[in-house]
Design an enzyme around this catalytic site. Structure first.
Site, PDB file in Angstrom:
ATOM      1  N   ASP A   7      36.481  34.612  43.043  1.00 21.66           N
ATOM      2  CA  ASP A   7      36.508  35.386  44.198  1.00 21.66           C
ATOM      3  C   ASP A   7      36.277  36.446  44.134  1.00 21.66           C
ATOM      4  O   ASP A   7      36.804  37.342  42.995  1.00 21.66           O
ATOM      5  CB  ASP A   7      37.618  35.796  44.919  1.00 21.66           C
ATOM      6  CG  ASP A   7      37.684  35.386  46.216  1.00 21.66           C
ATOM      7  OD1 ASP A   7      36.695  35.926  47.230  1.00 21.66           O
ATOM      8  OD2 ASP A   7      37.987  37.394  46.692  1.00 21.66           O
ATOM      9  N   GLU A   9      34.630  40.914  45.296  1.00 23.15           N
ATOM     10  CA  GLU A   9      34.495  42.061  45.971  1.00 23.15           C
ATOM     11  C   GLU A   9      33.957  42.302  45.139  1.00 23.15           C
ATOM     12  O   GLU A   9      33.537  43.346  44.718  1.00 23.15           O
ATOM     13  CB  GLU A   9      36.168  43.110  46.420  1.00 23.15           C
ATOM     14  CG  GLU A   9      37.023  42.177  46.948  1.00 23.15           C
ATOM     15  CD  GLU A   9      37.090  41.302  47.966  1.00 23.15           C
ATOM     16  OE1 GLU A   9      36.657  41.975  49.105  1.00 23.15           O
ATOM     17  OE2 GLU A   9      37.649  40.252  48.722  1.00 23.15           O
ATOM     18  N   HIS A  57      37.942  45.492  51.870  1.00 24.94           N
ATOM     19  CA  HIS A  57      38.538  45.482  49.981  1.00 24.94           C
ATOM     20  C   HIS A  57      39.567  47.312  49.988  1.00 24.94           C
ATOM     21  O   HIS A  57      41.065  47.182  48.884  1.00 24.94           O
ATOM     22  CB  HIS A  57      38.080  45.584  49.104  1.00 24.94           C
ATOM     23  CG  HIS A  57      36.640  46.415  48.636  1.00 24.94           C
ATOM     24  ND1 HIS A  57      37.074  47.924  48.580  1.00 24.94           N
ATOM     25  CD2 HIS A  57      35.611  46.658  49.589  1.00 24.94           C
ATOM     26  CE1 HIS A  57      35.640  48.157  48.905  1.00 24.94           C
ATOM     27  NE2 HIS A  57      35.226  47.586  49.064  1.00 24.94           N
ATOM     28  N   HIS A 152      41.255  42.664  51.231  1.00 25.42           N
ATOM     29  CA  HIS A 152      41.020  40.931  50.791  1.00 25.42           C
ATOM     30  C   HIS A 152      41.188  42.042  48.911  1.00 25.42           C
ATOM     31  O   HIS A 152      40.835  43.178  49.066  1.00 25.42           O
ATOM     32  CB  HIS A 152      39.567  41.420  51.412  1.00 25.42           C
ATOM     33  CG  HIS A 152      39.242  40.156  52.121  1.00 25.42           C
ATOM     34  ND1 HIS A 152      38.409  39.428  52.431  1.00 25.42           N
ATOM     35  CD2 HIS A 152      40.118  40.209  53.041  1.00 25.42           C
ATOM     36  CE1 HIS A 152      38.906  39.336  53.164  1.00 25.42           C
ATOM     37  NE2 HIS A 152      39.112  39.792  54.316  1.00 25.42           N
ATOM     38  N   ASP A 157      42.974  36.951  46.530  1.00 26.69           N
ATOM     39  CA  ASP A 157      42.216  35.429  47.462  1.00 26.69           C
ATOM     40  C   ASP A 157      41.611  34.582  46.341  1.00 26.69           C
ATOM     41  O   ASP A 157      41.463  33.073  47.126  1.00 26.69           O
ATOM     42  CB  ASP A 157      40.707  36.145  48.108  1.00 26.69           C
ATOM     43  CG  ASP A 157      41.214  37.530  49.224  1.00 26.69           C
ATOM     44  OD1 ASP A 157      41.870  37.692  49.404  1.00 26.69           O
ATOM     45  OD2 ASP A 157      39.947  37.850  49.800  1.00 26.69           O
TER      46      ASP A 157
END
Length: 246
Positions: A7, A9, A57, A152, A157
């Site tokens: 994952d 960001e 985030h 997040h 995640d």
């Protein structure tokens, strides 16, 4: 099999207009078991995050200012992911950013270094047509606890997605009927596999209402894939049985 749940960001939604990666998290599965050999980077994106992305985030420009730039962690990331099957939720988004960063270094696209890709968003849409299939929605539907997820985060995640993926694919390895084989538990101690043949297992038939609801779900899957889903196809007999029948 080695699989990596990945994952990211980012500073915004569009890699093509200059948005950059600012966090990468990877969780390792080997033979469907979490190994703890995870990888996590905060990255200096060399630009500010869009207000909308920052609200998601919470990683400020000040916090990221002393973190390594992508070029400084790229080789470690590539070697960690090399040859593994990659699992991503909404893969097109994350791969767009990874490919952009790899292109900046003159490297081939990210997936050319890996063995395959599973997009859990696409799988979820096949399994749950017409329903919300965000990570939060899947956590709720599949009983994965995400109460600690207030913002997040790439590693958080990825850890949640690992649990979601295992829940989505549960049953592929759980009913082991081979006798005389051993396996190892999480502590490395051999475990003897138990044959189900020794048990008198009850057969509980579905009620008419349940069959109707089940057929409705399959109808939705058929419509979504514009064909016939695997649950409505007769499995091919084993080779020995097929030869005997002939």
């Amino acid at each position: 099999m080695r699989q990596l749940i990945l994952d990211t960001e980012t500073t915004g939604l569009n890699a093509k207009t200059g948005d950059r990666l600012l966090e990468i998290g990877c969780v390792e599965l080997v033979n469907r078991r979490l190994t703890g050999n995870n990888l996590h980077f905060y990255i200096n994106p060399e630009r500010d995050s869009d207000p909308g992305a920052l609200a998601v985030h919470g990683l400020t420009t000040e916090f990221l200012s002393d973190k390594p730039k992508f070029a400084e962690i790229a080789e470690q990331l590539r070697e960690y992911c090399r040859g593994a099957e990659i699992i991503i939720h909404n893969a097109a988004f994350d791969l767009g950013f990874l490919d952009m960063e790899f292109a900046r270094l003159g490297w081939p696209p990210f997936m050319e270094h890996c063995s395959g890709l599973i997009d859990t968003l696409l799988r979820a849409r096949e399994m749950f047509p017409g329903r919300r299939n965000s990570l939060d929605a899947l956590c709720e539907r599949l009983g994965v606890n995400n109460a600690h997820r207030t913002l997040h985060g790439a590693l958080l995640d990825a850890e949640l997605l690992a649990d979601v993926y295992l829940a989505m694919t549960r049953g592929q390895e759980s009913l082991v009927i081979d006798e005389g084989e051993n396996d190892e538990g999480n502590d490395g101690v051999p475990r003897e596999k138990i044959s189900l043949r020794q048990f008198e297992l009850p057969v509980i038939l579905a009620a008419t209402e349940e069959i109707t609801l089940h057929d409705g779900v399959l109808d939705g899957i058929d419509k979504g894939i514009k064909g016939t889903c695997v649950w409505r196809k007769e499995p091919a007999p084993p080779e020995g049985e097929a030869a005997a029948a002939a």
